[in-house]
Motif scaffolding. Structure first.
Motif, mmCIF file in Angstrom:
data_model
loop_
_atom_site.group_PDB
_atom_site.id
_atom_site.type_symbol
_atom_site.label_atom_id
_atom_site.label_comp_id
_atom_site.label_asym_id
_atom_site.label_seq_id
_atom_site.Cartn_x
_atom_site.Cartn_y
_atom_site.Cartn_z
ATOM 1 N N LEU A 1 0.841 -1.191 0.000
ATOM 2 C CA LEU A 1 0.000 0.000 0.000
ATOM 3 C C LEU A 1 0.876 1.241 0.000
ATOM 4 O O LEU A 1 1.665 1.457 0.920
ATOM 5 C CB LEU A 1 -0.908 0.012 1.241
ATOM 6 C CG LEU A 1 -1.683 1.317 1.504
ATOM 7 C CD1 LEU A 1 -2.620 1.643 0.349
ATOM 8 C CD2 LEU A 1 -2.451 1.229 2.817
ATOM 9 N N THR A 2 0.765 2.052 -1.056
ATOM 10 C CA THR A 2 1.400 3.363 -1.033
ATOM 11 C C THR A 2 0.464 4.301 -0.289
ATOM 12 O O THR A 2 -0.685 4.506 -0.695
ATOM 13 C CB THR A 2 1.669 3.886 -2.453
ATOM 14 O OG1 THR A 2 2.723 3.118 -3.055
ATOM 15 C CG2 THR A 2 2.120 5.336 -2.402
ATOM 16 N N VAL A 3 0.957 4.870 0.806
ATOM 17 C CA VAL A 3 0.124 5.690 1.687
ATOM 18 C C VAL A 3 0.217 7.146 1.247
ATOM 19 O O VAL A 3 1.185 7.840 1.546
ATOM 20 C CB VAL A 3 0.582 5.532 3.153
ATOM 21 C CG1 VAL A 3 -0.344 6.322 4.082
ATOM 22 C CG2 VAL A 3 0.591 4.057 3.552
ATOM 23 N N HIS A 4 -0.816 7.590 0.521
ATOM 24 C CA HIS A 4 -0.845 8.952 0.006
ATOM 25 C C HIS A 4 -1.534 9.920 0.961
ATOM 26 O O HIS A 4 -1.450 11.142 0.782
ATOM 27 C CB HIS A 4 -1.596 9.000 -1.326
ATOM 28 C CG HIS A 4 -0.925 8.268 -2.442
ATOM 29 N ND1 HIS A 4 0.127 8.793 -3.150
ATOM 30 C CD2 HIS A 4 -1.160 7.034 -2.973
ATOM 31 C CE1 HIS A 4 0.514 7.930 -4.075
ATOM 32 N NE2 HIS A 4 -0.247 6.852 -3.988
ATOM 33 N N ASP A 5 -2.278 9.390 1.950
ATOM 34 C CA ASP A 5 -3.055 10.232 2.856
ATOM 35 C C ASP A 5 -3.183 9.507 4.189
ATOM 36 O O ASP A 5 -2.348 8.650 4.510
ATOM 37 C CB ASP A 5 -4.429 10.553 2.241
ATOM 38 C CG ASP A 5 -5.127 9.295 1.706
ATOM 39 O OD1 ASP A 5 -5.050 8.232 2.369
ATOM 40 O OD2 ASP A 5 -5.738 9.364 0.622
ATOM 41 N N TYR A 6 -4.231 9.789 4.941
ATOM 42 C CA TYR A 6 -4.361 9.211 6.281
ATOM 43 C C TYR A 6 -5.630 8.357 6.428
ATOM 44 O O TYR A 6 -6.044 8.045 7.536
ATOM 45 C CB TYR A 6 -4.338 10.336 7.322
ATOM 46 C CG TYR A 6 -3.081 11.163 7.241
ATOM 47 C CD1 TYR A 6 -1.894 10.728 7.821
ATOM 48 C CD2 TYR A 6 -3.063 12.365 6.542
ATOM 49 C CE1 TYR A 6 -0.723 11.466 7.719
ATOM 50 C CE2 TYR A 6 -1.900 13.120 6.435
ATOM 51 C CZ TYR A 6 -0.732 12.658 7.023
ATOM 52 O OH TYR A 6 0.417 13.393 6.913
ATOM 53 N N PHE A 7 -6.222 7.969 5.288
ATOM 54 C CA PHE A 7 -7.447 7.172 5.335
ATOM 55 C C PHE A 7 -7.230 5.781 5.919
ATOM 56 O O PHE A 7 -8.191 5.117 6.289
ATOM 57 C CB PHE A 7 -8.048 7.041 3.931
ATOM 58 C CG PHE A 7 -8.933 8.189 3.547
ATOM 59 C CD1 PHE A 7 -10.118 8.436 4.216
ATOM 60 C CD2 PHE A 7 -8.585 9.032 2.507
ATOM 61 C CE1 PHE A 7 -10.938 9.502 3.866
ATOM 62 C CE2 PHE A 7 -9.393 10.105 2.144
ATOM 63 C CZ PHE A 7 -10.575 10.332 2.822
ATOM 64 N N SER A 8 -5.998 5.314 6.001
ATOM 65 C CA SER A 8 -5.764 3.991 6.570
ATOM 66 C C SER A 8 -6.141 3.933 8.040
ATOM 67 O O SER A 8 -6.438 2.860 8.571
ATOM 68 C CB SER A 8 -4.298 3.586 6.395
ATOM 69 O OG SER A 8 -3.438 4.593 6.909
ATOM 70 N N VAL A 9 -6.177 5.096 8.719
ATOM 71 C CA VAL A 9 -6.535 5.089 10.144
ATOM 72 C C VAL A 9 -7.560 6.163 10.517
ATOM 73 O O VAL A 9 -8.286 5.998 11.497
ATOM 74 C CB VAL A 9 -5.286 5.262 11.039
ATOM 75 C CG1 VAL A 9 -4.231 4.218 10.723
ATOM 76 C CG2 VAL A 9 -4.697 6.643 10.947
#
Length: 401
Positions: free
Chosen positions: A132-140
């Motif tokens: 997962l390339t984390v472009h923002d903070y939607f993962s948490v």
């Protein structure tokens, strides 16, 4: 290089098949770059149409032709599919059942606007390695930004805690916030609490904010985004650098109003390139010293903006994960003024290619702009190589195997 890596197919996953924003632009560029190196690449997306660059390439594209949450004519359908999209789950599972995609590396860029966390579930259940390339903070974070849109400041509440759930930080309504909480609760199983995901953060800044809330069993890596290189056409003319430049969405979290207020307070001129909800109001208040151009094509930005810029100002109020515009400006030798709570600070060397100011503090922004007027900076243009991104990407894929 790992021999298996040389033959492993790569499935790049994106909400959109066209370039809807910076994260999708990186997804498209990643697929095209991999294919240009002879890799077998499948681009899986929800909403079309597929952009011309992908359509004309060797990338196999699979577009579900589904509407995004915002473009779905049925609000009830958008609410349901935004939390969990059963059709996406089945379609992606069926794709991964293909004999030629056994063990394929799944590289996910965006999922919250069309696909939902169903893509993570399907890939995890099939046993495919997931990056997962984390472009923002939607993962948490339910609203994706660690930002309180109503208080117009960075939010420090623990995501999904009682304080988080009970507080209305959403730009639309508390009902919208509660829907985001429901979506987050569903996706936490497959993203936040999924120990089998490999993470590639687009900046150290973003990584350090998120890792306290994640539970992967793998190291948390940094993979800086490739830059969409823009060659400004200045038509051979030497422009006078006489104004400050803002490029981006004209919205409170992006700080466009801070830019206009600071430019006005110090008696300078500005150019605002972009569009958004605050445009009409800012035009009424600042048109006598700020030029508002709307969105411009890259080839138009030279004479209209970059060539005339004393500096590009990135006045964001929130935790920008990896803004690309400062990098694009630095490639052109334009210095940047950026906030201290933003990943762009990783690119700026104080007094060499730019200046820092305190996030959200218009007076400190004025100080930085005055300093730039008094002692202008002229950093040397520095082109960032796509080859570096490619090598780092392949190294991460090898780690996934």
């Amino acid at each position: 290089m790992n021999i298996g890596m040389q033959t492993k197919p790569i499935v790049v996953v994106s909400d959109f098949g066209y370039i809807e924003g910076g994260a999708v632009a990186v997804a498209v560029k990643t697929a095209l770059l991999l294919a240009s190196k002879g890799r077998k690449v499948i681009f899986f997306c929800g909403e079309g149409p597929v952009c011309d660059e992908l359509a004309a390439s060797d990338v196999e594209t699979i577009c579900l032709g589904m509407p995004s949450i915002n473009s779905n004519p049925s609000k009830l359908d958008a609410i349901r599919k935004g939390v969990w999209n059963t059709y996406v789950y089945k379609s992606f599972s069926d794709l991964l059942n293909r004999n030629d995609l056994k063990g394929a590396i799944i590289h996910i860029h965006t999922w919250t606007k069309v696909l939902s966390s169903a893509v993570f579930a399907a890939a995890t259940e099939k046993g495919n390695p997931v990056l997962l390339t984390v472009h923002d903070y939607f993962s948490v974070c339910p609203n994706g930004g660690f930002y309180d849109y109503n208080e117009k400041r960075i939010c420090e509440r623990k995501p999904m805690s009682g304080a988080c759930v009970c507080h209305n930080c959403d730009k639309r309504s508390y009902a919208q916030k509660l829907w985001r909480v429901a979506r987050q609760a569903q996706q936490d199983r497959w993203v936040r609490n999924n120990r089998n995901i490999h993470y590639a953060f687009v900046s150290e800044y973003c990584r350090d904010i998120l890792i306290p809330f994640l539970h992967s069993k793998y190291p948390y890596e940094v993979l800086r985004n490739p830059v969409d290189h823009i060659k400004f056409d200045n038509s051979g003319t030497q422009q006078v650098r006489d104004r400050f430049l803002y490029i981006g969405r004209i919205s409170p979290e992006k700080g466009a109003d801070l830019f206009c207020e600071a430019v006005t307070a110090i008696g300078a001129r500005g150019i605002v390139i972009g569009d958004g909800e605050m445009l009409s109001d800012l035009k009424k208040r600042f048109s006598y010293n700020v030029e508002f151009t709307g969105w411009l094509k890259p080839e138009e930005m030279g004479l209209r903006g970059a060539a005339r810029a004393i500096a590009m100002v990135q006045p964001s109020r929130w935790h920008e994960a990896a803004p690309l515009t400062p990098l694009q400006m630095l490639e052109q030798g334009v210095p940047c003024i950026v906030p201290d709570c933003c990943a762009a600070r990783d690119y700026v060397i104080e007094g060499v290619n730019g200046l820092l100011f305190k996030t959200g503090d218009v007076e400190d922004l004025e100080r930085a702009m005055m300093k730039m007027l008094e002692r202008p900076l002229r950093p040397k243009p520095k082109i960032l190589s796509d080859e570096v991104y490619y090598r780092n990407l392949i190294a991460l894929y090898e780690n996934c195997l």
